[in-house]
Design a protein around this motif. Structure first.
Motif, PDB file in Angstrom:
ATOM      1  N   UNK A   1      13.276   1.893  14.135  1.00  0.00           N
ATOM      2  CA  UNK A   1      12.254   1.449  15.085  1.00  0.00           C
ATOM      3  C   UNK A   1      10.992   2.295  14.992  1.00  0.00           C
ATOM      4  N   UNK A   2      11.143   3.600  14.807  1.00  0.00           N
ATOM      5  CA  UNK A   2       9.968   4.484  14.764  1.00  0.00           C
ATOM      6  C   UNK A   2       9.058   4.182  13.578  1.00  0.00           C
ATOM      7  N   UNK A   3       9.594   3.492  12.566  1.00  0.00           N
ATOM      8  CA  UNK A   3       8.802   3.163  11.382  1.00  0.00           C
ATOM      9  C   UNK A   3       8.155   1.780  11.459  1.00  0.00           C
ATOM     10  N   UNK A   4       8.355   1.091  12.575  1.00  0.00           N
ATOM     11  CA  UNK A   4       7.767  -0.244  12.720  1.00  0.00           C
ATOM     12  C   UNK A   4       6.251  -0.177  12.595  1.00  0.00           C
ATOM     13  N   UNK A   5       5.688  -1.185  11.950  1.00  0.00           N
ATOM     14  CA  UNK A   5       4.237  -1.238  11.790  1.00  0.00           C
ATOM     15  C   UNK A   5       3.569  -1.290  13.151  1.00  0.00           C
ATOM     16  N   UNK A   6       2.518  -0.494  13.350  1.00  0.00           N
ATOM     17  CA  UNK A   6       1.809  -0.470  14.615  1.00  0.00           C
ATOM     18  C   UNK A   6       2.378   0.504  15.623  1.00  0.00           C
ATOM     19  N   UNK A   7       3.473   1.196  15.261  1.00  0.00           N
ATOM     20  CA  UNK A   7       4.024   2.221  16.151  1.00  0.00           C
ATOM     21  C   UNK A   7       3.353   3.551  15.813  1.00  0.00           C
ATOM     22  N   UNK A   8       3.869   4.253  14.828  1.00  0.00           N
ATOM     23  CA  UNK A   8       3.209   5.465  14.333  1.00  0.00           C
ATOM     24  C   UNK A   8       2.291   5.115  13.167  1.00  0.00           C
ATOM     25  N   UNK A   9       2.784   4.295  12.267  1.00  0.00           N
ATOM     26  CA  UNK A   9       1.953   3.830  11.150  1.00  0.00           C
ATOM     27  C   UNK A   9       0.922   2.834  11.657  1.00  0.00           C
ATOM     28  N   UNK A  10      -0.265   2.916  11.091  1.00  0.00           N
ATOM     29  CA  UNK A  10      -1.347   2.039  11.512  1.00  0.00           C
ATOM     30  C   UNK A  10      -1.232   0.676  10.839  1.00  0.00           C
ATOM     31  N   UNK A  11      -1.649  -0.349  11.560  1.00  0.00           N
ATOM     32  CA  UNK A  11      -1.651  -1.702  11.006  1.00  0.00           C
ATOM     33  C   UNK A  11      -3.053  -2.269  11.079  1.00  0.00           C
ATOM     34  N   UNK A  12      -3.273  -3.364  10.364  1.00  0.00           N
ATOM     35  CA  UNK A  12      -4.563  -4.046  10.381  1.00  0.00           C
ATOM     36  C   UNK A  12      -4.332  -5.504  10.019  1.00  0.00           C
ATOM     37  N   UNK A  13      -5.132  -6.421  10.591  1.00  0.00           N
ATOM     38  CA  UNK A  13      -4.958  -7.845  10.269  1.00  0.00           C
ATOM     39  C   UNK A  13      -5.098  -8.097   8.768  1.00  0.00           C
ATOM     40  N   UNK A  14      -4.196  -8.937   8.252  1.00  0.00           N
ATOM     41  CA  UNK A  14      -4.259  -9.290   6.837  1.00  0.00           C
ATOM     42  C   UNK A  14      -3.474  -8.384   5.926  1.00  0.00           C
ATOM     43  N   UNK A  15      -2.887  -7.312   6.472  1.00  0.00           N
ATOM     44  CA  UNK A  15      -2.102  -6.383   5.669  1.00  0.00           C
ATOM     45  C   UNK A  15      -0.696  -6.311   6.247  1.00  0.00           C
ATOM     46  N   UNK A  16       0.193  -7.199   5.811  1.00  0.00           N
ATOM     47  CA  UNK A  16       1.533  -7.281   6.408  1.00  0.00           C
ATOM     48  C   UNK A  16       2.398  -6.073   6.091  1.00  0.00           C
ATOM     49  N   UNK A  17       3.416  -5.878   6.927  1.00  0.00           N
ATOM     50  CA  UNK A  17       4.382  -4.818   6.704  1.00  0.00           C
ATOM     51  C   UNK A  17       5.455  -5.284   5.735  1.00  0.00           C
ATOM     52  N   UNK A  18       6.593  -4.592   5.776  1.00  0.00           N
ATOM     53  CA  UNK A  18       7.688  -4.910   4.856  1.00  0.00           C
ATOM     54  C   UNK A  18       8.985  -4.466   5.520  1.00  0.00           C
ATOM     55  N   UNK A  19      10.080  -5.248   5.370  1.00  0.00           N
ATOM     56  CA  UNK A  19      11.350  -4.855   5.992  1.00  0.00           C
ATOM     57  C   UNK A  19      11.809  -3.479   5.512  1.00  0.00           C
ATOM     58  N   UNK A  20      12.033  -2.571   6.440  1.00  0.00           N
ATOM     59  CA  UNK A  20      12.322  -1.185   6.078  1.00  0.00           C
ATOM     60  C   UNK A  20      13.627  -1.057   5.306  1.00  0.00           C
TER      61      UNK A  20
END
Length: 245
Positions: free
Chosen positions: A13-32
Protein backbone atom coordinates in the motif's frame (compact mmCIF):
# COMPACT_ATOMS: atom_id res chain seq x y z
CA UNK A 1 23.49 -18.24 -11.35
CA UNK A 2 21.49 -15.03 -10.82
CA UNK A 3 18.49 -14.89 -8.49
CA UNK A 4 15.57 -17.16 -7.84
CA UNK A 5 12.24 -15.42 -8.05
CA UNK A 6 9.20 -15.81 -5.83
CA UNK A 7 5.74 -14.32 -5.85
CA UNK A 8 5.42 -11.76 -3.07
CA UNK A 9 2.25 -11.39 -1.01
CA UNK A 10 3.42 -8.47 1.12
CA UNK A 11 1.29 -5.36 1.59
CA UNK A 12 2.49 -2.74 -0.91
CA UNK A 13 0.00 0.00 0.00
CA UNK A 14 2.79 2.46 0.83
CA UNK A 15 4.06 2.13 -2.75
CA UNK A 16 0.72 3.04 -4.34
CA UNK A 17 0.96 5.82 -6.90
CA UNK A 18 0.05 9.18 -5.37
CA UNK A 19 0.88 8.09 -1.81
CA UNK A 20 4.61 8.69 -1.34
CA UNK A 21 5.52 8.47 -5.01
CA UNK A 22 4.30 11.37 -7.10
CA UNK A 23 1.79 10.90 -9.90
CA UNK A 24 0.73 13.01 -12.86
CA UNK A 25 -2.06 12.75 -15.46
CA UNK A 26 -1.08 10.67 -18.47
CA UNK A 27 1.64 8.71 -16.66
CA UNK A 28 0.06 5.48 -15.38
CA UNK A 29 1.42 3.33 -12.58
CA UNK A 30 2.13 -0.39 -12.70
CA UNK A 31 1.03 -3.35 -10.53
CA UNK A 32 3.67 -3.66 -7.82
CA UNK A 33 3.59 -7.45 -7.43
CA UNK A 34 3.87 -7.96 -11.18
CA UNK A 35 6.80 -5.52 -11.36
CA UNK A 36 8.53 -7.37 -8.53
CA UNK A 37 8.04 -10.74 -10.19
CA UNK A 38 9.33 -9.51 -13.54
CA UNK A 39 12.50 -8.10 -11.99
CA UNK A 40 13.15 -11.36 -10.18
CA UNK A 41 12.54 -13.40 -13.33
CA UNK A 42 14.84 -11.15 -15.37
CA UNK A 43 17.57 -11.09 -12.71
CA UNK A 44 17.48 -14.89 -12.60
CA UNK A 45 18.42 -14.85 -16.32
CA UNK A 46 21.39 -12.49 -15.95
CA UNK A 47 24.68 -14.22 -16.71
CA UNK A 48 26.48 -13.13 -13.55
CA UNK A 49 25.86 -13.20 -9.81
CA UNK A 50 25.32 -10.13 -7.68
CA UNK A 51 23.25 -6.94 -8.02
CA UNK A 52 22.15 -5.87 -11.49
CA UNK A 53 21.87 -2.57 -13.29
CA UNK A 54 18.31 -1.83 -14.43
CA UNK A 55 17.02 0.58 -17.10
CA UNK A 56 13.48 1.72 -17.88
CA UNK A 57 13.66 3.48 -21.29
CA UNK A 58 9.96 4.50 -21.35
CA UNK A 59 9.85 5.56 -17.73
CA UNK A 60 6.98 8.07 -17.73
CA UNK A 61 6.74 9.33 -14.15
CA UNK A 62 9.51 6.95 -13.07
CA UNK A 63 7.04 4.91 -11.04
CA UNK A 64 8.19 1.44 -12.14
CA UNK A 65 11.90 2.20 -11.70
CA UNK A 66 11.39 3.86 -8.32
CA UNK A 67 9.16 1.11 -6.94
CA UNK A 68 11.67 -1.56 -7.92
CA UNK A 69 14.51 0.44 -6.41
CA UNK A 70 12.63 0.73 -3.12
CA UNK A 71 11.38 -2.84 -3.11
CA UNK A 72 14.54 -4.63 -4.28
CA UNK A 73 17.40 -2.45 -3.09
CA UNK A 74 19.58 -5.50 -2.41
CA UNK A 75 19.14 -6.80 -5.98
CA UNK A 76 20.01 -3.57 -7.76
CA UNK A 77 23.38 -1.91 -8.33
CA UNK A 78 21.93 1.13 -10.11
CA UNK A 79 18.80 2.40 -11.84
CA UNK A 80 18.51 4.32 -15.10
CA UNK A 81 15.28 5.89 -16.31
CA UNK A 82 14.65 7.78 -19.54
CA UNK A 83 11.78 9.16 -21.57
CA UNK A 84 11.37 11.34 -24.63
CA UNK A 85 8.79 13.53 -22.84
CA UNK A 86 10.36 16.42 -20.91
CA UNK A 87 7.37 16.66 -18.54
CA UNK A 88 7.66 12.95 -17.74
CA UNK A 89 11.37 13.32 -17.03
CA UNK A 90 10.66 16.17 -14.61
CA UNK A 91 8.27 13.97 -12.60
CA UNK A 92 10.62 10.97 -12.82
CA UNK A 93 13.50 13.01 -11.42
CA UNK A 94 11.43 13.81 -8.32
CA UNK A 95 10.40 10.19 -7.86
CA UNK A 96 13.87 8.75 -8.43
CA UNK A 97 15.18 11.25 -5.86
CA UNK A 98 13.49 9.01 -3.28
CA UNK A 99 16.34 6.54 -3.92
CA UNK A 100 19.00 9.12 -3.05
CA UNK A 101 20.54 9.61 0.38
CA UNK A 102 17.81 11.08 2.60
CA UNK A 103 15.28 11.19 -0.24
CA UNK A 104 12.46 9.47 1.62
CA UNK A 105 13.09 11.51 4.77
CA UNK A 106 12.87 14.69 2.69
CA UNK A 107 9.58 13.45 1.26
CA UNK A 108 8.30 12.67 4.75
CA UNK A 109 9.11 16.20 5.94
CA UNK A 110 7.45 17.69 2.87
CA UNK A 111 4.27 15.70 3.46
CA UNK A 112 4.17 16.61 7.16
CA UNK A 113 4.58 20.29 6.33
CA UNK A 114 1.75 20.08 3.79
CA UNK A 115 -0.43 18.24 6.30
CA UNK A 116 0.07 21.06 8.82
CA UNK A 117 -0.40 23.79 6.22
CA UNK A 118 -3.60 22.38 4.71
CA UNK A 119 -5.00 20.53 7.71
CA UNK A 120 -5.41 17.24 5.84
CA UNK A 121 -5.02 14.02 7.91
CA UNK A 122 -4.52 12.05 4.68
CA UNK A 123 -1.20 13.84 4.17
CA UNK A 124 -0.07 12.78 7.64
CA UNK A 125 -0.87 9.19 6.70
CA UNK A 126 1.23 9.59 3.56
CA UNK A 127 4.09 11.01 5.66
CA UNK A 128 3.90 7.92 7.87
CA UNK A 129 4.11 5.77 4.73
CA UNK A 130 7.29 7.64 3.70
CA UNK A 131 8.71 7.04 7.18
CA UNK A 132 8.04 3.30 6.95
CA UNK A 133 9.56 3.10 3.46
CA UNK A 134 12.64 5.02 4.64
CA UNK A 135 13.22 2.54 7.45
CA UNK A 136 12.91 -0.51 5.19
CA UNK A 137 15.02 1.07 2.45
CA UNK A 138 17.78 1.96 4.89
CA UNK A 139 17.89 -1.58 6.29
CA UNK A 140 18.11 -2.98 2.73
CA UNK A 141 21.20 -0.94 1.90
CA UNK A 142 20.15 2.68 1.59
CA UNK A 143 20.93 5.11 -1.23
CA UNK A 144 20.79 3.61 -4.72
CA UNK A 145 22.54 5.33 -7.65
CA UNK A 146 19.87 6.56 -10.06
CA UNK A 147 20.09 8.58 -13.27
CA UNK A 148 17.21 10.14 -15.20
CA UNK A 149 17.68 11.47 -18.71
CA UNK A 150 15.63 12.65 -21.64
CA UNK A 151 16.06 10.58 -24.77
CA UNK A 152 14.14 8.76 -27.47
CA UNK A 153 13.87 5.04 -26.72
CA UNK A 154 13.83 4.35 -30.47
CA UNK A 155 17.20 6.07 -30.92
CA UNK A 156 18.92 5.60 -27.58
CA UNK A 157 22.46 6.45 -26.65
CA UNK A 158 24.45 3.56 -25.19
CA UNK A 159 24.10 3.60 -21.39
CA UNK A 160 27.19 5.07 -19.73
CA UNK A 161 26.94 2.55 -16.88
CA UNK A 162 26.47 -1.24 -17.05
CA UNK A 163 22.89 -2.39 -17.69
CA UNK A 164 21.91 -6.02 -17.15
CA UNK A 165 18.12 -5.76 -17.16
CA UNK A 166 15.67 -3.58 -19.07
CA UNK A 167 12.10 -3.44 -17.80
CA UNK A 168 9.56 -1.11 -19.33
CA UNK A 169 5.80 -0.76 -19.71
CA UNK A 170 5.02 0.49 -23.20
CA UNK A 171 2.35 3.14 -23.95
CA UNK A 172 -1.17 1.95 -24.60
CA UNK A 173 -4.75 3.14 -25.04
CA UNK A 174 -5.77 6.65 -24.08
CA UNK A 175 -3.58 6.88 -20.98
CA UNK A 176 -0.27 7.42 -22.77
CA UNK A 177 1.03 7.56 -26.31
CA UNK A 178 4.10 6.62 -28.31
CA UNK A 179 6.42 9.45 -29.20
CA UNK A 180 9.73 9.37 -30.98
CA UNK A 181 11.11 7.72 -34.09
CA UNK A 182 9.32 4.35 -34.25
CA UNK A 183 9.08 3.22 -37.91
CA UNK A 184 5.45 3.42 -39.00
CA UNK A 185 5.55 0.03 -40.73
CA UNK A 186 6.77 -1.86 -37.66
CA UNK A 187 5.10 -2.79 -34.37
CA UNK A 188 6.43 -0.17 -31.90
CA UNK A 189 7.32 -2.84 -29.32
CA UNK A 190 9.39 -4.69 -31.94
CA UNK A 191 11.18 -1.50 -32.99
CA UNK A 192 11.82 -0.69 -29.33
CA UNK A 193 13.45 -4.07 -28.67
CA UNK A 194 15.65 -3.72 -31.74
CA UNK A 195 16.74 -0.22 -30.77
CA UNK A 196 17.56 -1.24 -27.21
CA UNK A 197 19.40 -4.39 -28.27
CA UNK A 198 21.65 -2.27 -30.49
CA UNK A 199 23.09 -0.43 -27.47
CA UNK A 200 23.03 -3.19 -24.84
CA UNK A 201 25.52 -5.96 -24.08
CA UNK A 202 24.43 -9.26 -25.61
CA UNK A 203 23.76 -10.88 -22.25
CA UNK A 204 21.30 -8.22 -21.10
CA UNK A 205 17.71 -9.29 -20.50
CA UNK A 206 15.01 -7.07 -22.02
CA UNK A 207 11.52 -7.18 -20.53
CA UNK A 208 8.64 -5.42 -22.26
CA UNK A 209 5.09 -5.29 -20.92
CA UNK A 210 1.85 -3.98 -22.40
CA UNK A 211 -1.88 -4.20 -22.00
CA UNK A 212 -2.35 -6.79 -24.68
CA UNK A 213 -2.82 -10.52 -25.04
CA UNK A 214 0.72 -11.06 -26.32
CA UNK A 215 3.70 -8.75 -26.76
CA UNK A 216 5.02 -9.12 -30.35
CA UNK A 217 8.60 -10.17 -31.01
CA UNK A 218 11.00 -9.56 -33.91
CA UNK A 219 10.87 -12.31 -36.53
CA UNK A 220 12.92 -15.36 -35.59
CA UNK A 221 13.40 -14.36 -31.94
CA UNK A 222 12.37 -16.85 -29.26
CA UNK A 223 11.39 -15.51 -25.84
CA UNK A 224 13.16 -16.45 -22.64
CA UNK A 225 9.78 -16.29 -20.92
CA UNK A 226 6.27 -15.00 -21.42
CA UNK A 227 4.21 -13.93 -18.43
CA UNK A 228 0.63 -12.74 -18.20
CA UNK A 229 -1.25 -11.24 -15.26
CA UNK A 230 -4.76 -9.94 -15.76
CA UNK A 231 -4.86 -7.71 -18.83
CA UNK A 232 -1.09 -7.25 -18.96
CA UNK A 233 1.35 -9.41 -20.88
CA UNK A 234 5.13 -9.40 -20.63
CA UNK A 235 7.96 -10.98 -22.57
CA UNK A 236 11.62 -11.43 -21.63
CA UNK A 237 14.23 -11.71 -24.38
CA UNK A 238 18.02 -11.78 -24.58
CA UNK A 239 19.51 -8.69 -26.22
CA UNK A 240 21.87 -10.82 -28.31
CA UNK A 241 18.92 -12.80 -29.71
CA UNK A 242 17.19 -9.61 -30.83
CA UNK A 243 20.37 -8.07 -32.26
CA UNK A 244 21.06 -11.25 -34.23
CA UNK A 245 17.47 -11.79 -35.33
Amino acid sequence: MGYRYARQRADHTDLAQGCVLRSAPGYPGFPVRFASELLQRAAARVEHDGPVGMWDPCCGSGYLATVLGLLHRERLARVLASDVDADAVAVAERNLDLLAEGGLRRRERELRADAERFGKPALTERAEAARRLAGRFSRAGGALPAVVRRQDAFAPDPPDVPVDVVLTDVPYGGLSQWRGLAPAETEPAVSLMAALASVLPGGAVVGVTARTRKVPLPAGVSPLERVRVGNRAAVLVRAADVAGG
